[in-house]
Design a protein around this motif. Structure first.
Motif, PDB file in Angstrom:
ATOM      1  N   THR A  26       0.834  -1.201   0.000  1.00 52.27           N
ATOM      2  CA  THR A  26       0.000   0.000   0.000  1.00 52.27           C
ATOM      3  C   THR A  26       0.867   1.250   0.000  1.00 52.27           C
ATOM      4  O   THR A  26       2.050   1.210   0.335  1.00 52.27           O
ATOM      5  CB  THR A  26      -0.915   0.040   1.248  1.00 52.27           C
ATOM      6  N   ASN A  46       0.503   6.732  -9.185  1.00 53.52           N
ATOM      7  CA  ASN A  46      -0.403   6.966 -10.305  1.00 53.52           C
ATOM      8  C   ASN A  46       0.363   7.058 -11.629  1.00 53.52           C
ATOM      9  O   ASN A  46      -0.015   6.440 -12.628  1.00 53.52           O
ATOM     10  CB  ASN A  46      -1.223   8.233 -10.068  1.00 53.52           C
ATOM     11  N   THR A  49       1.734   3.652 -12.534  1.00 51.89           N
ATOM     12  CA  THR A  49       0.647   2.779 -12.977  1.00 51.89           C
ATOM     13  C   THR A  49       0.251   3.125 -14.412  1.00 51.89           C
ATOM     14  O   THR A  49       0.130   2.247 -15.263  1.00 51.89           O
ATOM     15  CB  THR A  49      -0.558   2.901 -12.028  1.00 51.89           C
ATOM     16  N   ALA A  56      -2.244  -1.465 -10.148  1.00 45.06           N
ATOM     17  CA  ALA A  56      -2.935  -1.023  -8.940  1.00 45.06           C
ATOM     18  C   ALA A  56      -4.242  -1.784  -8.775  1.00 45.06           C
ATOM     19  O   ALA A  56      -4.947  -2.058  -9.746  1.00 45.06           O
ATOM     20  CB  ALA A  56      -3.217   0.475  -9.009  1.00 45.06           C
ATOM     21  N   ARG A  58      -7.709  -1.436  -6.605  1.00 40.44           N
ATOM     22  CA  ARG A  58      -8.480  -0.504  -5.765  1.00 40.44           C
ATOM     23  C   ARG A  58      -9.252  -1.258  -4.693  1.00 40.44           C
ATOM     24  O   ARG A  58      -9.452  -2.451  -4.777  1.00 40.44           O
ATOM     25  CB  ARG A  58      -9.449   0.300  -6.631  1.00 40.44           C
ATOM     26  N   GLY A  59      -9.686  -0.499  -3.707  1.00 37.28           N
ATOM     27  CA  GLY A  59     -10.551  -1.075  -2.682  1.00 37.28           C
ATOM     28  C   GLY A  59      -9.846  -1.263  -1.358  1.00 37.28           C
ATOM     29  O   GLY A  59      -8.654  -0.995  -1.201  1.00 37.28           O
ATOM     30  N   ARG A  60     -10.624  -1.763  -0.415  1.00 32.23           N
ATOM     31  CA  ARG A  60     -10.149  -1.921   0.958  1.00 32.23           C
ATOM     32  C   ARG A  60      -8.922  -2.813   1.065  1.00 32.23           C
ATOM     33  O   ARG A  60      -8.015  -2.563   1.846  1.00 32.23           O
ATOM     34  CB  ARG A  60     -11.294  -2.482   1.794  1.00 32.23           C
ATOM     35  N   GLY A  62      -6.849  -3.303  -1.364  1.00 28.62           N
ATOM     36  CA  GLY A  62      -6.055  -2.959  -2.534  1.00 28.62           C
ATOM     37  C   GLY A  62      -4.620  -2.589  -2.215  1.00 28.62           C
ATOM     38  O   GLY A  62      -4.165  -2.645  -1.085  1.00 28.62           O
TER      39      GLY A  62
END
Length: 156
Positions: A26, A46, A49, A56, A58-60, A62
């Motif tokens: 993370t 970013n 990526t 990458a 996404r999400g909890r 991620g």
């Protein structure tokens, strides 16, 4: 020539992601290891990526991981993707007002030096500068403030 902080962080992010292998890391974890700003790292991740160096999720649960094998990530290409200004001197900029620019021989020399600098990075990949995950574990700051005494050595 001095690399921008952005490029420095980009190389560090790639090294850390490479050391983690397939594990998602993370931005928070990476910022803690390097003791640098999460906000700045978000921008770096970013760009990396979008350039195809990181993948990458996404999400909890991620995070990010390398999108390519370390042997496939050329350091010169990373610098070209992250450095926005290779103008070593004023005459390389669009706002050049140097009075001798049309006759000056210095730009040729500076361009040659810049090309040699970048070319050196072209000779290496992320695999050449990789560290192990244990190398990073040594740099993680402690989570709790310590007075240097373990509970077993205290005399209460």
């Amino acid at each position: 020539m001095k690399l921008t902080t952005f490029s420095d962080y980009a190389l560090r992010v790639l090294m850390y992601a490479g050391a983690a292998g397939d594990r998602l890391v993370t931005i928070e974890e990476t910022a803690r290891v390097y003791r640098i700003s999460q906000a700045h790292l978000m921008k770096v991740v970013n760009v990396l990526t979008n350039a195809g160096y990181l993948r990458a999720v996404r999400g909890r649960s991620g995070g990010f991981t390398l999108a390519r094998r370390p042997e496939e990530i050329n350091l010169g290409a990373v610098l070209r993707a992250t450095e926005t200004d290779f103008a070593l001197v004023e005459c390389f900029t669009p706002t050049n007002e140097c009075l001798i620019s049309s006759r000056c021989r210095l730009p040729k020399l500076l361009n040659k030096a810049l090309a040699a600098f970048i070319s050196t990075f072209d000779d290496y990949t992320l695999a050449d500068i990789m560290l192990s995950e244990q190398d990073f574990a040594l740099s993680v700051p402690p989570t709790a403030k310590s007075d240097g005494l373990s509970s077993s050595t205290r005399s209460d």
